[in-house]
Design a protein around this motif. Sequence first.
Motif, short mmCIF file in Angstrom:
data_model
loop_
_atom_site.label_atom_id
_atom_site.label_comp_id
_atom_site.label_asym_id
_atom_site.label_seq_id
_atom_site.Cartn_x
_atom_site.Cartn_y
_atom_site.Cartn_z
N ASP A 120 8.58 -1.35 30.52
CA ASP A 120 9.03 -0.75 31.18
C ASP A 120 8.78 0.49 30.99
N THR A 121 10.66 0.71 30.10
CA THR A 121 10.91 2.23 30.11
C THR A 121 9.51 3.81 29.90
N LYS A 122 9.24 2.51 28.88
CA LYS A 122 7.96 3.50 28.38
C LYS A 122 7.48 3.66 28.53
N ALA A 123 6.57 2.66 29.51
CA ALA A 123 5.45 2.97 30.41
C ALA A 123 6.20 4.03 31.28
N ALA A 124 7.02 3.58 31.88
CA ALA A 124 7.64 4.82 33.09
C ALA A 124 7.21 5.98 32.17
N THR A 125 7.93 6.20 31.17
CA THR A 125 8.13 7.93 31.11
C THR A 125 6.99 7.91 30.14
N GLU A 126 5.86 7.65 29.92
CA GLU A 126 3.97 8.06 29.70
C GLU A 126 3.66 8.59 30.89
N ALA A 127 3.76 7.22 31.53
CA ALA A 127 3.37 8.15 33.02
C ALA A 127 4.21 9.00 33.48
N TRP A 128 4.71 9.26 33.88
CA TRP A 128 5.90 10.04 34.09
C TRP A 128 5.40 11.53 33.31
N LEU A 129 5.40 11.97 31.68
CA LEU A 129 4.71 12.70 30.75
C LEU A 129 3.14 13.07 31.92
N GLU A 130 2.68 12.58 32.34
CA GLU A 130 1.26 13.01 32.44
C GLU A 130 1.67 13.54 33.75
N ALA A 131 2.19 12.63 34.90
CA ALA A 131 2.78 13.59 35.90
C ALA A 131 3.57 15.30 35.80
N GLU A 132 4.11 14.88 35.04
CA GLU A 132 4.71 16.25 34.06
C GLU A 132 3.46 17.38 33.94
N LYS A 133 2.79 17.45 33.51
CA LYS A 133 1.60 17.91 33.27
C LYS A 133 0.67 18.32 33.91
N LEU A 134 0.71 17.60 35.42
CA LEU A 134 0.13 17.67 36.48
C LEU A 134 0.56 18.05 37.33
N LEU A 135 1.53 18.36 37.37
CA LEU A 135 2.97 19.06 38.59
C LEU A 135 3.27 20.75 37.34
N GLN A 136 2.40 21.14 36.46
CA GLN A 136 2.14 22.40 36.35
C GLN A 136 1.06 23.24 36.32
N ASP A 137 -0.52 22.08 36.88
CA ASP A 137 -1.66 22.59 36.64
C ASP A 137 -1.37 23.20 37.95
N GLU A 138 -1.75 24.19 38.43
CA GLU A 138 -2.46 25.08 39.10
C GLU A 138 -3.08 24.74 39.93
N SER A 139 -4.04 24.50 39.32
CA SER A 139 -6.12 23.39 39.56
C SER A 139 -5.63 22.59 40.79
N VAL A 140 -4.48 21.46 40.05
CA VAL A 140 -4.38 20.59 40.84
C VAL A 140 -4.06 20.71 42.41
N ASN A 141 -4.56 20.44 43.47
CA ASN A 141 -4.16 20.80 45.14
C ASN A 141 -2.97 20.10 45.27
N LEU A 142 -3.24 18.51 45.20
CA LEU A 142 -2.47 17.48 45.74
C LEU A 142 -2.06 16.33 44.24
N ILE A 143 -1.28 15.64 44.41
CA ILE A 143 -0.84 14.56 43.18
C ILE A 143 -0.94 13.21 44.50
N LEU A 144 -0.52 12.19 44.64
CA LEU A 144 0.03 11.13 44.22
C LEU A 144 0.87 10.39 43.45
N LEU A 145 1.87 10.51 43.84
CA LEU A 145 3.41 10.03 42.81
C LEU A 145 3.21 8.78 43.32
N ASP A 146 2.56 7.55 43.56
CA ASP A 146 2.54 6.95 43.97
C ASP A 146 3.64 5.49 42.85
N GLU A 147 4.61 5.06 43.82
CA GLU A 147 5.65 4.12 43.15
C GLU A 147 6.81 4.72 43.02
N LEU A 148 6.81 5.33 42.61
CA LEU A 148 7.60 7.04 41.83
C LEU A 148 9.31 6.29 42.02
#
Length: 215
Positions: A120-148
């Motif tokens: 679970d920790t490995k899977a969560a880390t991989e998902a969070w890495l994708e979230a971090e990329k999105l949180l640096q992307d100015e072209s993305v207006n809205l991000i839903l981090l569901d069950e974070l």
Amino acid sequence: MSDNENQNENQNETSEIDANKAQRHKVRQQKVKQGVDAKIAAAQDEKGILLVLTGNGKGKSTSGFGSVARAVGHGHKAAVVQFIKGTWACGERNLLEGAGVEFHVMGTGFTWETQDKEKDTKAATEAWLEAEKLLQDESVNLILLDELTYMVSYHYVDLERVINALSNRPPMQHVIITGRACHREIIELADTVSEVQPIKHAFNDGIKAQLGFDY
């Protein structure tokens, strides 16, 4: 006084009472409008909003997905990172991916199903890495981090890392975080926090989760 005269007098009194009620209602609503207008006039800043939907009640993710649909309906770019629920069918994903919404799914499902912290920790880390990329992307207006919130509570994702990414995201980017027991530091950082409380839940009465309504 005749019956007709009495009837007319009663009708006039009723009309006068109704007119007074209508006038009082109008005055009250004018005061309400003045208050609302004043708040609208005072709220002129624009910035990316951090919204937290927490609490033990049902509907947090559903609300988050509703905001994603709203953003897409206005032509905005939205993305979703799903933690916890990865193995379930997701009606929202079926619909929103077709509308161009980017999804990243943790994929291991509920932690009480896997019973494997390392996995679970490995899977969560991989998902969070994708979230971090999105949180640096100015072209993305809205991000839903569901069950974070669960990832932080279970220490699968480092709290400081989450706070840092949220604090340093593009200024106009909106983020929605869902899940129970949101950490107080995330709540303090948030602009808007709504707590969903359970009054009744069908599941507690033995009614199973149903396709098209619950997921």
